[in-house]
Write a protein that holds these residues in place. Structure first.
Motif, PDB file in Angstrom:
ATOM      1  N   LEU A 133     -13.994   1.463   4.694  1.00 60.21           N
ATOM      2  CA  LEU A 133     -14.943   1.181   3.613  1.00 60.21           C
ATOM      3  C   LEU A 133     -14.239   1.127   2.260  1.00 60.21           C
ATOM      4  CD1 LEU A 133     -18.090   3.244   4.647  1.00 60.21           C
ATOM      5  CD2 LEU A 133     -17.670   0.795   4.920  1.00 60.21           C
ATOM      6  N   LEU A 134     -13.288   2.010   2.036  1.00 58.27           N
ATOM      7  CA  LEU A 134     -12.539   1.997   0.772  1.00 58.27           C
ATOM      8  C   LEU A 134     -11.824   0.667   0.596  1.00 58.27           C
ATOM      9  CD1 LEU A 134     -11.032   3.608  -1.683  1.00 58.27           C
ATOM     10  CD2 LEU A 134      -9.168   3.509  -0.046  1.00 58.27           C
ATOM     11  N   LEU A 135     -11.084   0.257   1.619  1.00 57.93           N
ATOM     12  CA  LEU A 135     -10.293  -0.964   1.488  1.00 57.93           C
ATOM     13  C   LEU A 135     -11.175  -2.213   1.398  1.00 57.93           C
ATOM     14  CD1 LEU A 135      -7.432  -0.131   3.982  1.00 57.93           C
ATOM     15  CD2 LEU A 135      -7.294  -0.199   1.497  1.00 57.93           C
ATOM     16  N   ARG A 136     -12.200  -2.286   2.214  1.00 60.99           N
ATOM     17  CA  ARG A 136     -13.047  -3.486   2.243  1.00 60.99           C
ATOM     18  C   ARG A 136     -13.948  -3.603   1.024  1.00 60.99           C
ATOM     19  NH1 ARG A 136     -13.383  -7.555   3.324  1.00 60.99           N
ATOM     20  NH2 ARG A 136     -15.334  -7.854   4.365  1.00 60.99           N
ATOM     21  N   TYR A 137     -14.579  -2.520   0.610  1.00 59.89           N
ATOM     22  CA  TYR A 137     -15.617  -2.634  -0.403  1.00 59.89           C
ATOM     23  C   TYR A 137     -15.254  -2.037  -1.758  1.00 59.89           C
ATOM     24  CZ  TYR A 137     -18.012  -4.015   3.770  1.00 59.89           C
ATOM     25  OH  TYR A 137     -18.337  -4.657   4.930  1.00 59.89           O
ATOM     26  N   TRP A 138     -14.461  -0.984  -1.788  1.00 61.92           N
ATOM     27  CA  TRP A 138     -14.049  -0.391  -3.064  1.00 61.92           C
ATOM     28  C   TRP A 138     -12.879  -1.187  -3.634  1.00 61.92           C
ATOM     29  CZ3 TRP A 138     -16.028   4.025  -5.557  1.00 61.92           C
ATOM     30  CH2 TRP A 138     -15.291   4.476  -6.637  1.00 61.92           C
ATOM     31  N   GLU A 139     -11.883  -1.447  -2.779  1.00 62.17           N
ATOM     32  CA  GLU A 139     -10.692  -2.193  -3.210  1.00 62.17           C
ATOM     33  C   GLU A 139     -10.879  -3.701  -3.068  1.00 62.17           C
ATOM     34  OE1 GLU A 139      -7.747  -1.093  -4.508  1.00 62.17           O
ATOM     35  OE2 GLU A 139      -8.625   0.914  -4.604  1.00 62.17           O
ATOM     36  N   ASP A 140     -11.966  -4.134  -2.437  1.00 61.51           N
ATOM     37  CA  ASP A 140     -12.295  -5.548  -2.242  1.00 61.51           C
ATOM     38  C   ASP A 140     -11.179  -6.301  -1.520  1.00 61.51           C
ATOM     39  OD1 ASP A 140     -14.101  -7.637  -2.386  1.00 61.51           O
ATOM     40  OD2 ASP A 140     -13.304  -8.375  -4.289  1.00 61.51           O
ATOM     41  N   ARG A 141     -10.645  -5.685  -0.472  1.00 58.53           N
ATOM     42  CA  ARG A 141      -9.603  -6.312   0.341  1.00 58.53           C
ATOM     43  C   ARG A 141     -10.245  -7.207   1.392  1.00 58.53           C
ATOM     44  NH1 ARG A 141      -4.556  -5.057  -1.889  1.00 58.53           N
ATOM     45  NH2 ARG A 141      -4.746  -2.979  -2.759  1.00 58.53           N
ATOM     46  N   SER A 142      -9.521  -8.217   1.799  1.00 55.03           N
ATOM     47  CA  SER A 142     -10.024  -9.093   2.859  1.00 55.03           C
ATOM     48  C   SER A 142      -9.936  -8.355   4.197  1.00 55.03           C
ATOM     49  CB  SER A 142      -9.197 -10.377   2.928  1.00 55.03           C
ATOM     50  OG  SER A 142      -7.896 -10.097   3.413  1.00 55.03           O
ATOM     51  N   ILE A 143     -10.586  -8.934   5.186  1.00 61.12           N
ATOM     52  CA  ILE A 143     -10.532  -8.349   6.531  1.00 61.12           C
ATOM     53  C   ILE A 143      -9.094  -8.338   7.037  1.00 61.12           C
ATOM     54  CG2 ILE A 143     -11.207  -8.741   8.939  1.00 61.12           C
ATOM     55  CD1 ILE A 143     -13.922  -9.720   7.834  1.00 61.12           C
ATOM     56  N   GLU A 144      -8.371  -9.410   6.794  1.00 56.67           N
ATOM     57  CA  GLU A 144      -6.994  -9.515   7.261  1.00 56.67           C
ATOM     58  C   GLU A 144      -6.087  -8.495   6.569  1.00 56.67           C
ATOM     59  OE1 GLU A 144      -8.871 -12.159   6.259  1.00 56.67           O
ATOM     60  OE2 GLU A 144      -9.315 -12.815   8.307  1.00 56.67           O
ATOM     61  N   GLU A 145      -6.260  -8.338   5.256  1.00 51.94           N
ATOM     62  CA  GLU A 145      -5.457  -7.349   4.525  1.00 51.94           C
ATOM     63  C   GLU A 145      -5.755  -5.943   5.035  1.00 51.94           C
ATOM     64  OE1 GLU A 145      -4.756  -8.780  -0.015  1.00 51.94           O
ATOM     65  OE2 GLU A 145      -6.840  -8.426   0.572  1.00 51.94           O
ATOM     66  N   THR A 146      -7.030  -5.651   5.226  1.00 53.06           N
ATOM     67  CA  THR A 146      -7.430  -4.332   5.726  1.00 53.06           C
ATOM     68  C   THR A 146      -6.845  -4.093   7.108  1.00 53.06           C
ATOM     69  OG1 THR A 146      -9.465  -4.462   4.438  1.00 53.06           O
ATOM     70  CG2 THR A 146      -9.413  -2.846   6.220  1.00 53.06           C
ATOM     71  N   ALA A 147      -6.913  -5.105   7.961  1.00 54.23           N
ATOM     72  CA  ALA A 147      -6.371  -4.979   9.315  1.00 54.23           C
ATOM     73  C   ALA A 147      -4.877  -4.695   9.274  1.00 54.23           C
ATOM     74  CB  ALA A 147      -6.647  -6.260  10.107  1.00 54.23           C
ATOM     75  N   GLN A 148      -4.175  -5.392   8.416  1.00 55.27           N
ATOM     76  CA  GLN A 148      -2.732  -5.183   8.311  1.00 55.27           C
ATOM     77  C   GLN A 148      -2.422  -3.778   7.794  1.00 55.27           C
ATOM     78  OE1 GLN A 148      -0.757  -7.835   5.603  1.00 55.27           O
ATOM     79  NE2 GLN A 148       1.267  -7.299   6.354  1.00 55.27           N
ATOM     80  N   MET A 149      -3.158  -3.337   6.786  1.00 53.22           N
ATOM     81  CA  MET A 149      -2.891  -2.033   6.191  1.00 53.22           C
ATOM     82  C   MET A 149      -3.177  -0.900   7.165  1.00 53.22           C
ATOM     83  SD  MET A 149      -4.387  -2.690   2.395  1.00 53.22           S
ATOM     84  CE  MET A 149      -3.478  -1.556   1.363  1.00 53.22           C
ATOM     85  N   LEU A 150      -4.203  -1.071   8.009  1.00 48.30           N
ATOM     86  CA  LEU A 150      -4.585  -0.008   8.941  1.00 48.30           C
ATOM     87  C   LEU A 150      -4.019  -0.212  10.339  1.00 48.30           C
ATOM     88  CD1 LEU A 150      -8.310   0.468   7.892  1.00 48.30           C
ATOM     89  CD2 LEU A 150      -6.343   1.886   7.298  1.00 48.30           C
ATOM     90  N   ARG A 151      -3.218  -1.280  10.485  1.00 48.97           N
ATOM     91  CA  ARG A 151      -2.631  -1.597  11.795  1.00 48.97           C
ATOM     92  C   ARG A 151      -3.718  -1.768  12.856  1.00 48.97           C
ATOM     93  NH1 ARG A 151       2.092   2.838  11.281  1.00 48.97           N
ATOM     94  NH2 ARG A 151       3.385   1.713   9.820  1.00 48.97           N
ATOM     95  N   MET A 152      -4.694  -2.589  12.521  1.00 50.15           N
ATOM     96  CA  MET A 152      -5.807  -2.896  13.415  1.00 50.15           C
ATOM     97  C   MET A 152      -5.923  -4.409  13.521  1.00 50.15           C
ATOM     98  SD  MET A 152      -8.623  -0.338  11.649  1.00 50.15           S
ATOM     99  CE  MET A 152      -9.956  -0.627  12.784  1.00 50.15           C
ATOM    100  N   THR A 153      -6.714  -4.865  14.476  1.00 54.62           N
ATOM    101  CA  THR A 153      -7.010  -6.287  14.550  1.00 54.62           C
ATOM    102  C   THR A 153      -8.148  -6.601  13.581  1.00 54.62           C
ATOM    103  OG1 THR A 153      -8.639  -6.018  16.303  1.00 54.62           O
ATOM    104  CG2 THR A 153      -6.337  -6.357  16.984  1.00 54.62           C
ATOM    105  N   SER A 154      -8.276  -7.876  13.245  1.00 49.13           N
ATOM    106  CA  SER A 154      -9.354  -8.287  12.347  1.00 49.13           C
ATOM    107  C   SER A 154     -10.724  -7.988  12.942  1.00 49.13           C
ATOM    108  CB  SER A 154      -9.248  -9.782  12.029  1.00 49.13           C
ATOM    109  OG  SER A 154      -8.074 -10.046  11.323  1.00 49.13           O
ATOM    110  N   SER A 155     -10.860  -8.211  14.235  1.00 45.91           N
ATOM    111  CA  SER A 155     -12.156  -7.941  14.872  1.00 45.91           C
ATOM    112  C   SER A 155     -12.459  -6.446  14.876  1.00 45.91           C
ATOM    113  CB  SER A 155     -12.200  -8.513  16.292  1.00 45.91           C
ATOM    114  OG  SER A 155     -11.187  -7.947  17.088  1.00 45.91           O
TER     115      SER A 155
END
Length: 168
Positions: free
Chosen positions: A119-141
């Motif tokens: 939630l911090l990365l997606r909505y507070w920091e306004d990161r894209s799904i891809e950026e969030t996935a990369q930062m958290l080592r997760m897939t976009s889905s």
């Protein structure tokens, strides 16, 4: 480090420390001391790898990634069983959205650490799904589904109380 590199690092810290602290404060669910510790740990890790960081396309994103990963790593350790108390500091913040911010921070603090990070990365920091996935080592889905579940959990915690705090 060489003098020019030290100057670059110090300029980076001066420019990004406040933004890192704000993100850490949200991740730490309002625990100012934990937020300070997270920023300190992040900046020390960035310092150690500064030569690599300056070669990166976006040093600020690199530091943000280190911050989030440091937070998640800390939450996985057994020694991180300390919990913030329900008491507020003597000098509470003032402003039009103080009650709203405190309510949101309280709800975020009740979410699991990974939900909070998404939630911090997606909505507070306004990161894209891809950026969030990369930062958290997760897939976009995985980020999309985690975001949906985390928002649902936050809404369940907030209930109808949030609508009372939003100015109309």
């Amino acid at each position: 480090m060489k003098s020019a590199q030290e100057d670059e690092y110090l300029a980076f810290v001066a420019a990004r420390a406040k933004a890192l602290y704000r993100s850490a404060y949200v991740l730490a669910a309002g625990d100012a001391h934990l937020a300070e510790d997270l920023v300190q740990e992040t900046l020390s890790r960035v310092y150690v790898h500064w030569k690599r960081v300056v070669r990166a396309d976006n040093p600020a994103a690199y530091a943000q990634t280190v911050l989030v990963r440091t937070f998640l790593s800390l939450r996985r350790r057994r020694s991180s069983t300390e919990r913030p108390t329900g008491t507020l500091p003597d000098n509470a913040a003032t402003g039009p959205d103080t009650a709203l911010r405190l309510t949101l921070l309280d709800a975020l603090g009740q979410l699991p650490p990974r939900d909070r990070a998404v939630l911090l990365l997606r909505y507070w920091e306004d990161r894209s799904i891809e950026e969030t996935a990369q930062m958290l080592r997760m897939t976009s889905s995985a980020v999309r589904s985690q975001s949906t579940r985390a928002l649902g959990r936050a809404r369940a915690l907030l209930g109808d109380s949030l609508s009372d705090l939003i100015p109309h």
